[in-house]
Design an enzyme around this catalytic site. Sequence first.
Site, PDB file in Angstrom:
ATOM      1  CG  ASP A  21       5.002   3.486  -8.200  1.00  0.00           C
ATOM      2  OD1 ASP A  21       4.608   4.438  -7.965  1.00  0.00           O
ATOM      3  OD2 ASP A  21       5.863   3.462  -9.421  1.00  0.00           O
TER       4      ASP A  21
ATOM      5  CG  ASP B 120       8.392   0.877  -4.655  1.00  0.00           C
ATOM      6  OD1 ASP B 120       7.035   0.520  -4.590  1.00  0.00           O
ATOM      7  OD2 ASP B 120       8.980   0.802  -5.771  1.00  0.00           O
TER       8      ASP B 120
ATOM      9  CD  GLU C 193       4.102  -3.051  -7.352  1.00  0.00           C
ATOM     10  OE1 GLU C 193       4.197  -3.272  -5.934  1.00  0.00           O
ATOM     11  OE2 GLU C 193       4.902  -2.089  -7.729  1.00  0.00           O
TER      12      GLU C 193
ATOM     13  CG  ASP D 133       7.763  -3.748  -5.948  1.00  0.00           C
ATOM     14  OD1 ASP D 133       8.282  -5.065  -5.805  1.00  0.00           O
ATOM     15  OD2 ASP D 133       7.842  -3.282  -7.102  1.00  0.00           O
TER      16      ASP D 133
END
Length: 664
Positions: free
Chosen positions: A518, A516, A439, A514
């Site tokens: 997103d 998180d 990503e 990641d």
Amino acid sequence: MAKNNSKIKKNGNGNGASDYSEKDIQVLSGLQHVRRRPAMYIGDVSSRGLHHLAYEVIDNSIDEALAGYCSKIEVIITKDGKIIVEDNGRGIPTGIHPTEKKSAIEVVMTQLNAGGKFTRDTYKVSGGLHGVGVSVVNALSEILEVEVCREGKKFYQKYIKGKPAAPAKEIGKVKNKTGTKVTFLPDKEIFKHTVFKFETIENRLRELAYLNKELIITIKDERDNKSNEFKFKGGLSDFVKYLDENEKSISGKPIYIEGEKENIQLEIAFQYNESYNDNIYTYVNNINTHEGGTHLEGFKTALTRTLNNYGIKNGIIKNDKLSLTGDDFREGLTCVISVKVPEPQFEGQTKTKLGNSEVKGIVQSITGENLNDFLDENPAIARRIIEKCIRAAEAREAARKAKALIRTKTGLEQLSGLPGKLSDCSLSDPAQCELYLVEGDSAGGSAKQGRDRRFQAILPLKGKILNVEKARINKILENDEIKAIITAIGAGLGNSDDFDIERIRYDKIILMCDADVDGSHIRTLLLTFFYRHMREVIDTGRLYIAQPPLYKIKKGKSEFYAYDEDEREEILKSMKVSKKDVITGEETVQSDTKVIISRFKGLGEMNPEQLWSTTMNPDTRTILQVSNENASAADKIFRTLMGEEVEPRRKFIEENAKYARIDA
Ligand code: 28F
């Protein structure tokens, strides 16, 4: 572990065996061998293998149901981590086995293949890939207890690591009760984790209840008071409705087909929805045949021919226009096929492909006849289905043009045929090579510098990839990120003719996102893409999820990484520091006495060396293999997360927020 040095019995002509000396092959009595090599019997000793134990016991009850003697199965997960399975079947015979000189109960519980050889052959089906027998569960359990009610009496026997603590004995009388109850505690010496997941077992039980209509199956979790009861009058029709819960059917209620020929029983339910995906689940003797086989072939052939003939005969399909293919007739199809075959032959990479050739013709003729009648009786629905298939054909034609464009790229890319953004590895043997889908460009940069370039390739992905759940194939093929993924992997696209797993360029494809919101969204988008358009990559165990650490714990010059909160606390404990010396926050604080905990928010926060040592180095990293054990559950999750309806998605996210980490 006890050794058993009994002599080897040679099979066949014994060729090849002469290379081995007796100490090379330690012949162990059945159950000892199971304990020494559990993976040979249950696949692995991960959570998957653990749950397999429960399925194995449940399968015995299902067999009893298939034989027509059992109407209810109860499953309990106890507070102390045991599984109890109880059925109201006839109960395992309790008499002394004539040649074994012990009770039939003990034979079933301690002899390998007692299940496979005589339980399952004498009465009906089930089995197949599962079907290693309950004795394997016994061998891998610290404790297993069996209670049988039969002929007015209750019998009991207990085993420790597969060995009977005492012979089976009568412990009381019962009135009007028959059945078998098995309680087991998986052995912690064998399994890394011995915690059963309610949802995992629940999903399998739901599936079994759909596949065996009228059978009542209950599950109770005494650890946190969860429970559920399954009983589906509609069987597979209910299954199809459940799978399509968040979709609109364009074909009314599910089309249901049932038949039997030459001892092979067939049940099919299907409907068409407005999506562009096809979802066909196939089962043989209650086991999901991920790789399809002759039952699926028979169905597909009948569906294509019957719809096509009807469409032409009734002037809906015009002969002069484009011709429709099998894929066109399956767009938006949700279908469950269940066959019961007395002696199934399983083939394929994961032994989940039905090989029996006689099944194809039987499924084809029963499906063809029944579907034909349905179309004749429901002309409005027939028209709606076929018009949808025509639109699919038109889109496919557009996609064909788009695919041709991917093959003939321009500029630099044309030289190697590979996407410009790909940093390929130098080795070319797919068995040794890994592709990281990363990503973001910045993390992609770190990964590029940190990797071992001999066998690790990096493809950075910009932003969100397209949500394939909401797009037709021609749109999907216009997306640059997706095009890059397809060309880097090199095996084509799709779940049939256009995809060839033999051409895959990497045996491990690792999603690195990641930690998180997103990141998890992007991971879900990527999983959806692989699930819908390269499912074989998942089914053959080639798709993985990287596990970057969440915390860095620094004390003086030493650094530790923790992958979750539990691990963070464990590390802190082992450091024996007092609470006041722990600082949570920025790395910039310098101190020799204090312990500094910093949270990694994104991959980009790690420098190349950190990324290598924590997440990419095969010797130290953890990667999760994505599995497709329960395809129908996976399918529902993708539809819920990625589909049209907003409300179920919101609900799902709320309910599962605390499990936000996908351990696929
Ligand atoms: C909780 C798990 O294991 N249920 C079972 C039966 C019933 C029979 C059986 C099982 C036949 C000859 C061995 C009874 N009466 N639930 C279970 N229910 N096994 S396992 O037979 C086993 C073999 O000896 C059964 C008549 N035939 C079969």
